[in-house]
Structure formats: structure tokens, C-alpha cells
Design a protein around this motif. Structure first.
Motif: not given
Length: 538
Positions: A186-187, A195-200, A361-376
Motif C-alpha cells: 500500500k505504501l 520512506g521511514p514507515e516502509a523501513a520500519r 476497491r475502496l478498502f482493500y486495494p493493496e490486496s488486488l487482484p486477489t479479492p477479499t470480499f469480491g469472492t464468495g
């Protein structure tokens, strides 16, 4: 005779006959399920059948049937064959064998015949040769049998510890690593990958990897402790050596008394309702399917009941009666007759792809293309069945509202109560039994539906339950198992039909029991409310 027909007695006999016929059909179905399901776990004796060609078959006799003899002259003696569960699928290639009774020269019931339930490849039938530890014999014959019974609990404890490390400790590390990877992704998508957050986060990932290596070392050490094995001689002289961690239980049914067999039966029933399935769902337990079925019915009830009650109250208490309301009622009644697979297709298109895809698309864009709620998942399946059962709740509630005398509403309003107070304090308690009647019908239908679930989230074997120890604890996006689908899968998709058939009846009996328990709970609650809010005491 004319007076007899006018008296109405023939109609009474006709209705009584229809009721008796219906009861006989239901009783026959239940008895068929009971007869085929209850005896599945009883430990049958092991028979050794010596055939006319000097070969032998050892196993448990499951069925006996007549051999068809087309074209045989009248008076020809009947011939029969028996089905023997010989197990040893990794040796013989099949679990069951049919034996012509005319070929059997001798039947024996050896006391030393052993049945070993394995975690893979089904049962192993034969005689115990010896127990080994680190390749060295530690017991044979009766001494080996006693040693086997002593070492089995230790092996079970070792396997439980191995699985605990795999699922709990290593599983928790994998879960945490995956969350960190998604945060780093996501970062990176936001242009902050260096950045520092990614390094942490990368530092945390490295620390988790070090812990993961330690746990893997501990796991390998536990697996090295698996040094005890049992050697079994099968019919024909072939031997099979098994690690003791692959053995679930070993028993000698030919020397077991009624008490021992009853205890064995109770243990198998408990395993069936509390353990996970194995061997393509033909062995083991069905706990994940029980959990998924009950959880789905509960979620469905929590959604369908409030919506159905609100819709019924609006149609009966607030809406102006006219063509539009009549059209809505007709539409609701027609929805009750729509095939369930249509609701399943709607659930896939609307809930899974549209709503679930939008959430991803709104809350889990970093997981795409693997769906979180967009699957059964269990949530979408529950919402689909809520729509399926919604007309039942609406119709039952409306019928209850229509049965409440209008004088109760008028008396409440005359005493100065508002419309809402009248609805909340007078009408709702009085209609509660009807609401619960609709809920009972909805739960019974939802528990047995399979078609819409097959495309909205149910699976043959779920890797994890929707409820676990990881935040947010209740994972409504996960796929789940269902008893109805389990029956379909075992009965029609299993590669081992003979082994699956008893499991079909047993699971069906369990599903009927769960539906009965849920319905009885709702019926008891309905009767209590009916007594508490009797119209005469309002």
C-alpha cells in the motif's frame, strides 16, 4: 347410500387417509435414514474368507445381495454375493470387494484380526506383526499389541503438538507477515515505498522471519521424535509399516464385548461431530460443516427477520391499501416460488461482484487482484439466503397482523397512545408468535438449500473456520462448509462411492437433527411468548 355421501363421512375418511399416507411417507423416510445412518459407527466383526482357489479375503461384511441369473429355468437355486470392506487401498487398489458365496470354502473369525484407522488411505486390515522404535523391534504378538496401545496416546500428543506449532505459532507468524506485506504494498502504491514507515515495516518483517526460522527448527525437532511405527501383515503375506502418528486408533472387533463396542460407538459419534473430515470427506468428522451451517442460518435469521417484519408492518399497518400494495403482495408471494438458483445468480452478480468488488476497491486495494470480499463467502451466502427466505417471513407476519382484532388498536389509541406506541407495545408482542413461525419456516428452508450456496461461497473443504483467534475474529469474507453441500459432494462427487454411501445417510441424519433443534428452540420461544402476550391479557 345417498345420505351417507351427504353426511360428509367419506370426506372425513379421505382426509384421514391423506394424513395417514403422508405420515407413513415421512416415517418411512426417517426410518430409512435411521437404519442406514445409526449403524455406520458400530464396530463390525472382521471375517477371514477362504475361497476355492486358495486365496483369502479379510474384512468387514457390509452387504449381501442376490446375483441376477437372467434366463435361468424355474426352480434354479438363488445365488448370493457379499460385499467385504477389505481396506488396504494402498495395497489392493480398492476398499471393497464382492465375493460370490458359492466360492467361499471356509469362514473364520480370527481373534488377532486388527483394524487400524489411518489418517490417509483408509482402514488397514490384517494381523499385528510388531512395533518398532528407531527401526528396532520393541514388541510382537500380544506384547506388541499392548505396546501399541501404550504408545498411541503419546503419538497422538506428538501429532497434536506438531499441528499446534503449524497452525497456531507458525500460522500467526504467516498472518502477521502477510499483513505487513500488504501495508508495504500500500505504501509503494502511494509512492512511499522507501520512506521511514516502509523501513520500519521491513524491519518488523525481518524480525518475524527470524522467529519463523526458530519455529521451523522446533517443528523439525518435534517431527524427528516420530520414531515409533507398527508393522501389520495383510492377507497374502504383504506387510505394511506405518508411523504411529498416522494411526488414529487400532482395535480388535472380534474380541470386543458389548460394553467395549458401545464405548467405541460413542467415541466414533463424538469424532463425527467434533473432528475435521479426511479422505475426500468420506471419513472423519463434519464439524466445519456443522459450524458453517449453524453460523449461516444465524446470520440469515438476523438479516431476514427484521427486514421481513418491517416490510410486513408497513404493508399492513401504515401503507394505504390499494392497487400498489396489492401488487407488492403479489410480487412477494411470487418471490416465494422463484427457484433458489435464481437467487444464487443474483447473489453472485449483486453481492459478490458489485458490492464485494466495490468494497475491495475502496478498502482493500493493496490486496488486488486477489479479492477479499469480491469472492464468495459466508456473509454473501447468508444475505442471498436472507433474500430467499424473506417472503416467508413477510407472509407469516402479515397473516399474524391480520389476525389481531382491530379493537385492540382502537382501544390503545383511545387511551391516548400514539401510533408508534400502539405498534410497539400492543401489536408487536401480539404478532411475535407469527414472526417466529415465519422464522421457523425460513430456518428450515435455509438449512437445506444447496444450489445458491454452490456459487456464493460454499466449498468442499474449508481451510479455516470463519471464526478464529485472529482479528477481527469473525471473518465474514471466508468460504465455509455446509452440511447440505457436504451430502451432495459425498453422495455424487466422491471417487469412492461405497465408502461414501454410509456417510451420506449419517450426515443427512445430523442435518435433520440440527434443523429439528433449531426449530424446537424457536417453537419453545414462540409458545412462551404466546402465553405471555395472550390477547386476553394485553
Amino acid at each position: 347410500m345417498k345420505n351417507f355421501w351427504k353426511s360428509g363421512d367419506p370426506f372425513i375418511w379421505l382426509t384421514a387417509g391423506g394424513l395417514a399416507f403422508s405420515l407413513l411417507m415421512v416415517a418411512g423416510l426417517v426410518l430409512l435414514i435411521l437404519a442406514n445412518g445409526l449403524g455406520f459407527f458400530w464396530p463390525k466383526d472382521v471375517a477371514l474368507l477362504v475361497l476355492d482357489d486358495k486365496t483369502a479375503v479379510m474384512g468387514q461384511v457390509m452387504e449381501r445381495e442376490e446375483i441376477p441369473q437372467p434366463g435361468a429355468p424355474p426352480g434354479t437355486p438363488k445365488k448370493y454375493r457379499i460385499q467385504v470392506k477389505q481396506g488396504n487401498r494402498d495395497i489392493y487398489g480398492q476398499d471393497f470387494a464382492w465375493v460370490d458365496e458359492s466360492r467361499i470354502v471356509r469362514r473364520e473369525r480370527p481373534d488377532d484380526a486388527v483394524v487400524i484407522e489411518r489418517r490417509e488411505w483408509g482402514n488397514l486390515y490384517g494381523t499385528l506383526k510388531e512395533v518398532r522404535e528407531d527401526g528396532q523391534t520393541v514388541g510382537g504378538g500380544e506384547e506388541g499389541w499392548n505396546t501399541l496401545q501404550e504408545r498411541l496416546p503419546q503419538a497422538a500428543h506428538l501429532l497434536a503438538e506438531i499441528r499446534r506449532i503449524e497452525k497456531t505459532e507458525i500460522g500467526a507468524i504467516n498472518h502477521a507477515q502477510e499483513k505487513i506485506r500488504l501495508q508495504i504494498k500500500k505504501l509503494s502504491s502511494q509512492g512511499r515505498g522507501e520512506g521511514p514507515e516502509a523501513a520500519r515495516l521491513k524491519g518488523q518483517l525481518d524480525a518475524l522471519q527470524a522467529v519463523y526460522t526458530e519455529k521451523e527448527t522446533a517443528l523439525a525437532a518435534h517431527r524427528k521424535k516420530d520414531t515409533v511405527s507398527v508393522v501389520v501383515s495383510a492377507v497374502g503375506g504383504q506387510e505394511k509399516e506405518l508411523p504411529l502418528t498416522q494411526v488414529i486408533r487400532a482395535y480388535r472387533p472380534n474380541v470386543m464385548g458389548p460394553g467395549a463396542k458401545t464405548a467405541f460407538y460413542a467415541a466414533k459419534v463424538w469424532e463425527f461431530v467434533s473432528d475435521d473430515p479426511r479422505e475426500s470427506n468420506t471419513e472423519g468428522g463434519v464439524f466445519p460443516a456443522i459450524f458453517g451451517t449453524v453460523m449461516m442460518v444465524m446470520i440469515m435469521s438476523l438479516v431476514a427477520t427484521p427486514l421481513g417484519v418491517l416490510a410486513a408492518f408497513y404493508l399492513r399497518e401504515y401503507a394505504k391499501q390499494g392497487p400498489f400494495v396489492s401488487t407488492v403482495r403479489i410480487a412477494v408471494n411470487n418471490l416465494a416460488g422463484v427457484p433458489s438458483i435464481v437467487f444464487g445468480v443474483f447473489g453472485v452478480g449483486f453481492f459478490v461482484y458489485f458490492v464485494g468488488g466495490s468494497i475491495d476497491r475502496l478498502f482493500y486495494p493493496e490486496s488486488l487482484p486477489t479479492p477479499t470480499f469480491g469472492t464468495g463467502g459466508i456473509f454473501w451466502a447468508s444475505l442471498t439466503l436472507a433474500l430467499l427466505t424473506l417472503p416467508v417471513v413477510i407472509v407469516a407476519t402479515e397473516e399474524g397482523l391480520a389476525a389481531i382484532p382491530g379493537g385492540l388498536r382502537e382501544a390503545s389509541l383511545a387511551l391516548g397512545a400514539t401510533k408508534f406506541e400502539t405498534t410497539w407495545r400492543i401489536v408487536l408482542p401480539a404478532v411475535m408468535p407469527s414472526i417466529l413461525t415465519g422464522l421457523i419456516l425460513a430456518m428450515a428452508r435455509a438449512a437445506g438449500e444447496v444450489a445458491p450456496l454452490m456459487i456464493t461461497g460454499v466449498v468442499k473443504l474449508a481451510p479455516a473456520l470463519p471464526l478464529d483467534s485472529f482479528w477481527p475474529f469473525l471473518h465474514l469474507d471466508r468460504k465455509f462448509m455446509h452440511l447440505g453441500f457436504h451430502i451432495y459432494d459425498v453422495g455424487f462427487q466422491s471417487p469412492n462411492v461405497d465408502a461414501a454411501r454410509p456417510m451420506v445417510f449419517t450426515t443427512t441424519l445430523l442435518l435433520l437433527g440440527i434443523v429439528l433443534v433449531l426449530n424446537l428452540a424457536a417453537i419453545v420461544l414462540r409458545n412462551r411468548l404466546r402465553k405471555k402476550y395472550a390477547l386476553g391479557t394485553l
